[in-house]
Design a protein around this motif. Structure first.
Motif, PDB file in Angstrom:
ATOM      1  N   ILE A 172     -92.140 -13.187  -1.584  1.00 44.61           N
ATOM      2  CA  ILE A 172     -91.947 -12.240  -2.672  1.00 44.61           C
ATOM      3  C   ILE A 172     -90.459 -12.092  -2.943  1.00 44.61           C
ATOM      4  CG2 ILE A 172     -92.175  -9.795  -3.288  1.00 44.61           C
ATOM      5  CD1 ILE A 172     -94.802  -9.789  -1.734  1.00 44.61           C
ATOM      6  N   GLY A 173     -90.085 -12.160  -4.223  1.00 48.80           N
ATOM      7  CA  GLY A 173     -88.696 -11.952  -4.603  1.00 48.80           C
ATOM      8  C   GLY A 173     -88.531 -10.636  -5.336  1.00 48.80           C
ATOM      9  N   ILE A 174     -87.483  -9.922  -5.007  1.00 44.48           N
ATOM     10  CA  ILE A 174     -87.163  -8.686  -5.726  1.00 44.48           C
ATOM     11  C   ILE A 174     -85.758  -8.836  -6.292  1.00 44.48           C
ATOM     12  CG2 ILE A 174     -86.833  -6.187  -5.537  1.00 44.48           C
ATOM     13  CD1 ILE A 174     -88.819  -6.140  -3.249  1.00 44.48           C
ATOM     14  N   VAL A 175     -85.615  -8.678  -7.591  1.00 48.89           N
ATOM     15  CA  VAL A 175     -84.311  -8.799  -8.232  1.00 48.89           C
ATOM     16  C   VAL A 175     -83.831  -7.394  -8.588  1.00 48.89           C
ATOM     17  CG1 VAL A 175     -83.041  -9.773 -10.174  1.00 48.89           C
ATOM     18  CG2 VAL A 175     -84.894 -11.089  -9.077  1.00 48.89           C
ATOM     19  N   GLY A 176     -82.774  -6.981  -7.924  1.00 48.79           N
ATOM     20  CA  GLY A 176     -82.282  -5.609  -8.071  1.00 48.79           C
ATOM     21  C   GLY A 176     -82.812  -4.783  -6.923  1.00 48.79           C
ATOM     22  N   PHE A 177     -81.898  -4.155  -6.174  1.00 49.28           N
ATOM     23  CA  PHE A 177     -82.361  -3.463  -4.970  1.00 49.28           C
ATOM     24  C   PHE A 177     -81.806  -2.044  -4.929  1.00 49.28           C
ATOM     25  CE2 PHE A 177     -83.119  -3.360  -0.227  1.00 49.28           C
ATOM     26  CZ  PHE A 177     -84.481  -3.600  -0.304  1.00 49.28           C
ATOM     27  N   GLY A 178     -82.054  -1.340  -6.038  1.00 54.01           N
ATOM     28  CA  GLY A 178     -81.745   0.092  -6.075  1.00 54.01           C
ATOM     29  C   GLY A 178     -82.969   0.876  -5.617  1.00 54.01           C
ATOM     30  N   ASP A 179     -83.109   2.091  -6.118  1.00 52.39           N
ATOM     31  CA  ASP A 179     -84.245   2.934  -5.720  1.00 52.39           C
ATOM     32  C   ASP A 179     -85.570   2.210  -5.921  1.00 52.39           C
ATOM     33  OD1 ASP A 179     -82.736   5.238  -5.077  1.00 52.39           O
ATOM     34  OD2 ASP A 179     -82.618   5.779  -7.193  1.00 52.39           O
ATOM     35  N   LEU A 180     -85.714   1.566  -7.075  1.00 49.98           N
ATOM     36  CA  LEU A 180     -86.989   0.941  -7.404  1.00 49.98           C
ATOM     37  C   LEU A 180     -87.277  -0.269  -6.521  1.00 49.98           C
ATOM     38  CD1 LEU A 180     -89.509   0.359  -9.018  1.00 49.98           C
ATOM     39  CD2 LEU A 180     -88.080  -0.523 -10.881  1.00 49.98           C
ATOM     40  N   GLY A 181     -86.295  -1.140  -6.383  1.00 51.91           N
ATOM     41  CA  GLY A 181     -86.491  -2.317  -5.545  1.00 51.91           C
ATOM     42  C   GLY A 181     -86.801  -1.927  -4.106  1.00 51.91           C
ATOM     43  N   ARG A 182     -86.119  -0.904  -3.619  1.00 56.36           N
ATOM     44  CA  ARG A 182     -86.357  -0.475  -2.232  1.00 56.36           C
ATOM     45  C   ARG A 182     -87.741   0.148  -2.077  1.00 56.36           C
ATOM     46  NH1 ARG A 182     -80.200   1.296  -0.368  1.00 56.36           N
ATOM     47  NH2 ARG A 182     -79.287  -0.276  -1.745  1.00 56.36           N
ATOM     48  N   CYS A 183     -88.168   0.872  -3.095  1.00 57.70           N
ATOM     49  CA  CYS A 183     -89.496   1.475  -3.027  1.00 57.70           C
ATOM     50  C   CYS A 183     -90.565   0.382  -3.010  1.00 57.70           C
ATOM     51  CB  CYS A 183     -89.691   2.434  -4.191  1.00 57.70           C
ATOM     52  SG  CYS A 183     -91.227   3.353  -4.090  1.00 57.70           S
ATOM     53  N   LEU A 184     -90.393  -0.618  -3.852  1.00 57.72           N
ATOM     54  CA  LEU A 184     -91.320  -1.750  -3.842  1.00 57.72           C
ATOM     55  C   LEU A 184     -91.366  -2.394  -2.458  1.00 57.72           C
ATOM     56  CD1 LEU A 184     -91.074  -3.917  -7.050  1.00 57.72           C
ATOM     57  CD2 LEU A 184     -93.111  -3.561  -5.666  1.00 57.72           C
ATOM     58  N   ASN A 185     -90.191  -2.618  -1.895  1.00 58.04           N
ATOM     59  CA  ASN A 185     -90.123  -3.211  -0.563  1.00 58.04           C
ATOM     60  C   ASN A 185     -90.883  -2.355   0.445  1.00 58.04           C
ATOM     61  OD1 ASN A 185     -88.991  -5.142   1.357  1.00 58.04           O
ATOM     62  ND2 ASN A 185     -87.755  -3.420   2.077  1.00 58.04           N
ATOM     63  N   ARG A 186     -90.793  -1.056   0.304  1.00 52.71           N
ATOM     64  CA  ARG A 186     -91.507  -0.151   1.227  1.00 52.71           C
ATOM     65  C   ARG A 186     -93.018  -0.255   1.016  1.00 52.71           C
ATOM     66  NH1 ARG A 186     -91.135   5.686  -0.389  1.00 52.71           N
ATOM     67  NH2 ARG A 186     -93.329   5.372  -0.871  1.00 52.71           N
ATOM     68  N   LEU A 187     -93.449  -0.293  -0.245  1.00 49.14           N
ATOM     69  CA  LEU A 187     -94.890  -0.424  -0.504  1.00 49.14           C
ATOM     70  C   LEU A 187     -95.446  -1.723   0.062  1.00 49.14           C
ATOM     71  CD1 LEU A 187     -95.429   0.828  -4.167  1.00 49.14           C
ATOM     72  CD2 LEU A 187     -95.486   2.129  -2.045  1.00 49.14           C
ATOM     73  N   LEU A 188     -94.600  -2.727   0.154  1.00 47.85           N
ATOM     74  CA  LEU A 188     -95.047  -4.038   0.643  1.00 47.85           C
ATOM     75  C   LEU A 188     -95.104  -4.097   2.163  1.00 47.85           C
ATOM     76  CD1 LEU A 188     -93.066  -6.236  -1.889  1.00 47.85           C
ATOM     77  CD2 LEU A 188     -95.559  -6.006  -1.767  1.00 47.85           C
ATOM     78  N   PHE A 202     -90.486  -9.718  -8.692  1.00 46.78           N
ATOM     79  CA  PHE A 202     -90.403  -8.410  -9.346  1.00 46.78           C
ATOM     80  C   PHE A 202     -88.985  -8.209  -9.870  1.00 46.78           C
ATOM     81  CE2 PHE A 202     -93.708  -7.783  -6.083  1.00 46.78           C
ATOM     82  CZ  PHE A 202     -94.725  -7.204  -6.821  1.00 46.78           C
ATOM     83  N   VAL A 203     -88.854  -7.871 -11.139  1.00 47.06           N
ATOM     84  CA  VAL A 203     -87.531  -7.613 -11.695  1.00 47.06           C
ATOM     85  C   VAL A 203     -87.356  -6.109 -11.864  1.00 47.06           C
ATOM     86  CG1 VAL A 203     -85.956  -7.996 -13.610  1.00 47.06           C
ATOM     87  CG2 VAL A 203     -87.492  -9.828 -12.836  1.00 47.06           C
ATOM     88  N   THR A 204     -86.419  -5.578 -11.083  1.00 44.99           N
ATOM     89  CA  THR A 204     -86.191  -4.135 -11.098  1.00 44.99           C
ATOM     90  C   THR A 204     -84.760  -3.786 -11.478  1.00 44.99           C
ATOM     91  OG1 THR A 204     -85.393  -3.881  -8.821  1.00 44.99           O
ATOM     92  CG2 THR A 204     -87.786  -4.035  -9.118  1.00 44.99           C
ATOM     93  N   ALA A 205     -83.944  -4.786 -11.750  1.00 47.28           N
ATOM     94  CA  ALA A 205     -82.519  -4.550 -11.996  1.00 47.28           C
ATOM     95  C   ALA A 205     -82.301  -3.879 -13.344  1.00 47.28           C
ATOM     96  CB  ALA A 205     -81.765  -5.866 -11.948  1.00 47.28           C
ATOM     97  N   SER A 206     -81.392  -2.933 -13.383  1.00 48.21           N
ATOM     98  CA  SER A 206     -80.961  -2.343 -14.652  1.00 48.21           C
ATOM     99  C   SER A 206     -80.235  -3.400 -15.472  1.00 48.21           C
ATOM    100  CB  SER A 206     -79.982  -1.194 -14.385  1.00 48.21           C
ATOM    101  OG  SER A 206     -80.593  -0.245 -13.550  1.00 48.21           O
ATOM    102  N   VAL A 207     -80.254  -3.219 -16.760  1.00 49.04           N
ATOM    103  CA  VAL A 207     -79.471  -4.097 -17.620  1.00 49.04           C
ATOM    104  C   VAL A 207     -78.007  -3.688 -17.540  1.00 49.04           C
ATOM    105  CG1 VAL A 207     -79.147  -4.957 -19.965  1.00 49.04           C
ATOM    106  CG2 VAL A 207     -81.425  -4.260 -19.186  1.00 49.04           C
ATOM    107  N   THR A 208     -77.147  -4.671 -17.325  1.00 51.12           N
ATOM    108  CA  THR A 208     -75.710  -4.403 -17.329  1.00 51.12           C
ATOM    109  C   THR A 208     -75.049  -5.370 -18.297  1.00 51.12           C
ATOM    110  OG1 THR A 208     -75.131  -6.035 -15.646  1.00 51.12           O
ATOM    111  CG2 THR A 208     -75.860  -3.867 -14.851  1.00 51.12           C
ATOM    112  N   ALA A 209     -73.740  -5.223 -18.389  1.00 52.00           N
ATOM    113  CA  ALA A 209     -72.990  -6.140 -19.250  1.00 52.00           C
ATOM    114  C   ALA A 209     -73.137  -7.586 -18.778  1.00 52.00           C
ATOM    115  CB  ALA A 209     -71.516  -5.727 -19.246  1.00 52.00           C
ATOM    116  N   ASP A 210     -73.471  -7.777 -17.500  1.00 49.08           N
ATOM    117  CA  ASP A 210     -73.445  -9.113 -16.910  1.00 49.08           C
ATOM    118  C   ASP A 210     -74.796  -9.817 -16.867  1.00 49.08           C
ATOM    119  OD1 ASP A 210     -70.756  -8.559 -16.278  1.00 49.08           O
ATOM    120  OD2 ASP A 210     -71.398  -7.539 -14.440  1.00 49.08           O
ATOM    121  N   ASN A 211     -75.878  -9.105 -17.064  1.00 48.21           N
ATOM    122  CA  ASN A 211     -77.158  -9.762 -16.788  1.00 48.21           C
ATOM    123  C   ASN A 211     -78.118  -9.839 -17.981  1.00 48.21           C
ATOM    124  OD1 ASN A 211     -78.258  -7.212 -16.960  1.00 48.21           O
ATOM    125  ND2 ASN A 211     -78.621  -6.967 -14.775  1.00 48.21           N
TER     126      ASN A 211
END
Lengths: 341, 341, 341, 341
Positions: free
Chosen positions: B155-171, B211-220
């Protein structure tokens, strides 16, 4: 010349290609002398073959005479998934012949399907997708009227065998309050798994989600009837994963149709239901055509269990991966065997 | 007579009834003197009100002059969910005014929706239900052609803020091999969560589910383009949970349409998409109308965070529950604020 | 008049007050008609008592004749802790009499003691305390020459029954790499517990800490000899928790004396060792006088297991909490029974 | 010619060889131009060196003038372990200079030592070893009078920073009921970690084991006094892991001497205590000479944190691994810095 132990193989309705990966099948053939047969033909095997057989893989009908002829038998390994009343179990137990079942392979796929169904019910994933495709989707907050989180919620599991325990494990990350009803287990065993042994009435009245994983036995036919569904919390989800016989199916369907609860089911009293069966158009339901456990890669894990346990028994050790038939319970089971996968 | 600290409240597009439970709102009103206003009217508040304000709850436009007038301000608490470029952040940082955001409340509901979508994609829960209702269901093994298990998968998670970490916990219960790409974090932080920091290309090439959880930034912007989708494993699932800007949406849709991958998305470049947008009829997709986070009960957790952090700041302590704007990154964000929930 | 099931009780070297709490003993006496006896006197019980006995709690010598006389016996429950060769096991298995053992109660106390010993060895807790009391403590960094962390380290567990699994569970928070050697289990069973099945040589060569939890059998006497200890990593810890027979005790003591490894042991070839036994003055060792499992409150859990499993068997169900003797292995055990607790 | 960012290095009482592995130090030297100096000499560095410095690693005294001269400074990284009042923090916060501390490296070693001490207290590992060596060991049950299990017990943690959280993580396998007191945190943050926020009095009265991990602040000197120890459960264990100032040390010693509680401590009001200090002969205590955190390999993790966070700051991102000084609390700390490791 063969000094390899002899295995009689009668896996119908499975076949060896279904329950083994290529590599595992090679190993099986290398380690053992296989005699492949069927339920109808097994009695006709030569006496010395029967006498030499160390293992029987499959679930053919076995008469007293046939069992008596297999004088060196150590184990019968059922690869269908349900014990049936087609062999002299008492004699097996007396002689110390292990009667084993490899159905634990279904725990993971069915538990995942069950969790997916619960999430889909509580968040209306399937329905919202269908609405969207019809151009009738509802956006944001307005589209989430009855939505609920599993995290921190109250979850009931009815039946705590391989499947119930696997579900409990999948829920580890959800910090839910898991209650379990299983009359074949003491409370302490359930507590050891971090859940709470609870009376069935309590589970129905308090759970946000109820998963039914119990096998059908002589004692629990129609355990879930209209009264049971009426006692559930409004908006709760009921996920039926084992066999249809355990519920009053019409009552369950009506509880969903009325909007009182949400229901997902993988099993039906008649499979398939008639084309005009009302279940096909009942709202608040997710319908699955007995697909929860039947994955190619899952069947192949049966072969891994077989190879592990046969190796232990070859070494004079007890099997540990397959589940054993128990004298006390093997004849209580009421599941119909499958005729095809 | 009031010795209670003063809070200016301008929560639009939220309102107080939305972000507080009844009890929490009572406590909020009891603990603080509230001055309720709007973005347009905040400048017109009396000087002494501005001077006495200890907190500002909301995300109104703030000019240099207005900020200067709020001489006792300790924190600005955004209850919308995205930082926007409508206030003099530099001055806030200089003066030690915390700029806080309560968007962590969305992590759990979005993560659960994401997991539900992934399970639905891999087991075709939504599609099979639709087929069943049309009388076209396929039974058992035959209905599970491309089915995959999450348990033990990659499983890949892109972006590891609150949402990515929560997904990781559910898994946690799935014993999966979780790989994470987050260019704002060192590998060790990801390792601490039991996952493996991995280059994006590797995640795409090796994951069974992304899973794509990253916020949109100027770079992505358009980080996931046709090349990215082509590099994914056939049959893999791609679950888009953050913002549409991070993908080339047409390329994503086509990757699903071709059958190469399966896709679930909660977000769209234009919401709603046109009635004849091809996305509405693309197979191998699950469509969700920006519903993943927007639950009544979830918004109300914003109030709990507020009460906790204001109590800490009242006691001269730093806030710990809301996330702080960072000097380095607050202006890199590109998410469009929502106009309604 | 009594319709309660009859239980013959011969728990020596335990007694009922030792294995039951007050409340549990009341329940036991209420549910069953108890006939309390001893190994020497059991043969002399009246024929009808023997015939009516549903359970036998204890581990008295049982002759063929005695077993034959107990025509309604469902289970023999050993409350000592080791199966011994003093009854006709084959007949028990034939007749479907469960032979049960409640020794799982020792897993938690012994595992905790083992973890405490390992931490004490690696951080010199016991030695540093003794030095401090003599005024010879060494402060800070200088006092930590050979100190090691368990977190993230390589840990070997030899034997993966109740005790080994409990140790593995206690280690959950340490993020260690746990390797297990257990020749009675397939690799997959070990993998299911998050550990890695590994050859013994590899465990010895690679582990920072080795816990020995395996029972003594006909096959593993002196499994750990001078060569084994020499193959361990310098500074590694060896924690012996099961029985002394599994090690060459002199070789183990010398490996500690030489400073090559650190050793903790709860068991000794002769208990107590002689007053002038060199083990009493060997450095780099922690010595414990067979105290790891023998806690008052632990023995009382045997009664809980009894009550749970007898209730299941009363209901015609199989026991689930006590461990069953297995035809294949019950006579391989070589542990000496204890004469006192 | 150097385009590498410049780092001023003044790590006393650490030195670079202590806080970096060889490989990490190579990388540090490669990535940065290092100017190594001391607290006394830093003011004398050339103006352009000060102006070019991007980071300052160490905890030298910093005057207003010196800070003003470091016009490009992004972060000051303390590698000692305690913030001290020797720099113009307010200016740092205004200018957005991160003041960081790498003390989180001590959490694991101190938590492991604390757990080892608790197990040793409850099972008398150290005392029983000493008795054994004197030929006075007591065997089996008789030697376990006051022994307690951690599994399932009630555990209190006072202070829930890096150390308290690490302890909580190590306890994961023990299924204990963990209560936490930390006045700087809301209950919800503690709940998120699976523990229960509890008033200090309650923790003292109900816990079988109390771990003290809180830093000394202006508010908690002698927080644990004679009354506090008297309120503890008889036989409970008190494990002091942070600083001696938080307890009335004599009262703690007397509570152990009286047999009311058991105590382990890594810290003392004067280090070392006098040769005739009664603490050296107090029973029911485990004494450790400020050794819990001071491991070679632990100090070297400071360098890893440094390299990670400097890399993030080089990229214009905020640091995430080191802990930041907070405006609100940095000056409340009362720990004395160490003069040597």
């Amino acid at each position: 010349m063969s000094e390899r132990p002899l295995v009689i193989v009668a896996p119908h309705p499975r076949d060896l290609d279904m329950i083994f990966t290529l590599d595992a099948l090679s190993e099986f053939r290398e380690r053992y002398e296989l005699v492949e047969t069927t339920s109808g033909e097994i009695d006709a095997l030569p006496t010395d073959v029967l006498a030499r057989a160390r293992y029987l893989v499959g679930q053919p009908d076995i008469s007293d005479a046939l069992l008596a002829a297999m004088t060196n038998l150590r184990a019968i390994v059922n690869v269908e998934g349900n014990f049936t009343d087609n062999m002299p179990y008492a004699t097996c137990f007396e002689r110390g012949i292990h009667v084993l079942i490899t159905s634990s392979v279904f725990a993971e796929p069915v538990a995942e399907m069950g969790l997916g169904m619960a999430l889909s019910l509580h968040r209306q994933i399937a329905k919202a997708d269908a609405d969207f495709r019809r151009g009738e989707e509802v956006w944001g907050l307005d589209g989430n009227g009855s939505a609920q989180l599993l995290t921190g919620s109250r979850i009931g599991i009815v039946g705590f065998g391989d499947l119930g325990r696997c579900l409990n494990r999948l829920l580890a990350g959800f910090r839910a309050k898991v209650r379990v009803y299983d009359p074949w287990l003491p409370a302490s065993t359930i507590t050891d798994h971090g859940a709470k042994a609870t009376a069935l009435d309590d589970i129905l009245a308090k759970s946000d989600t109820v998963f039914v994983t119990a096998s059908v036995t002589a004692d629990n036919q129609h355990l879930f009837d209209a009264r049971a569904f009426a006692s559930m919390k409004p908006g709760a989800a009921f996920v039926l994963l084992s066999r249809a016989g355990i519920v009053d199916f019409d009552a369950m369907r009506e509880a969903a149709a009325s909007g009182h609860i949400k229901v997902a089911t993988d099993v039906f009293p008649e499979e398939p239901p008639a084309a005009d069966d009302p279940v096909r158009s009942t709202p608040n339901m997710i319908l699955s055509a007995h697909r929860a456990g039947a994955l190619d890669r899952v069947f192949k894990r049966m072969g891994d269990i077989l190879l592990d346990d046969l190796e232990l028994m070859d070494a004079g050790l007890p099997p540990v991966r397959a589940r054993r038939a128990e004298r006390e319970t093997v004849r209580r089971m009421r599941s119909k065997p499958v005729s095809k996968s």
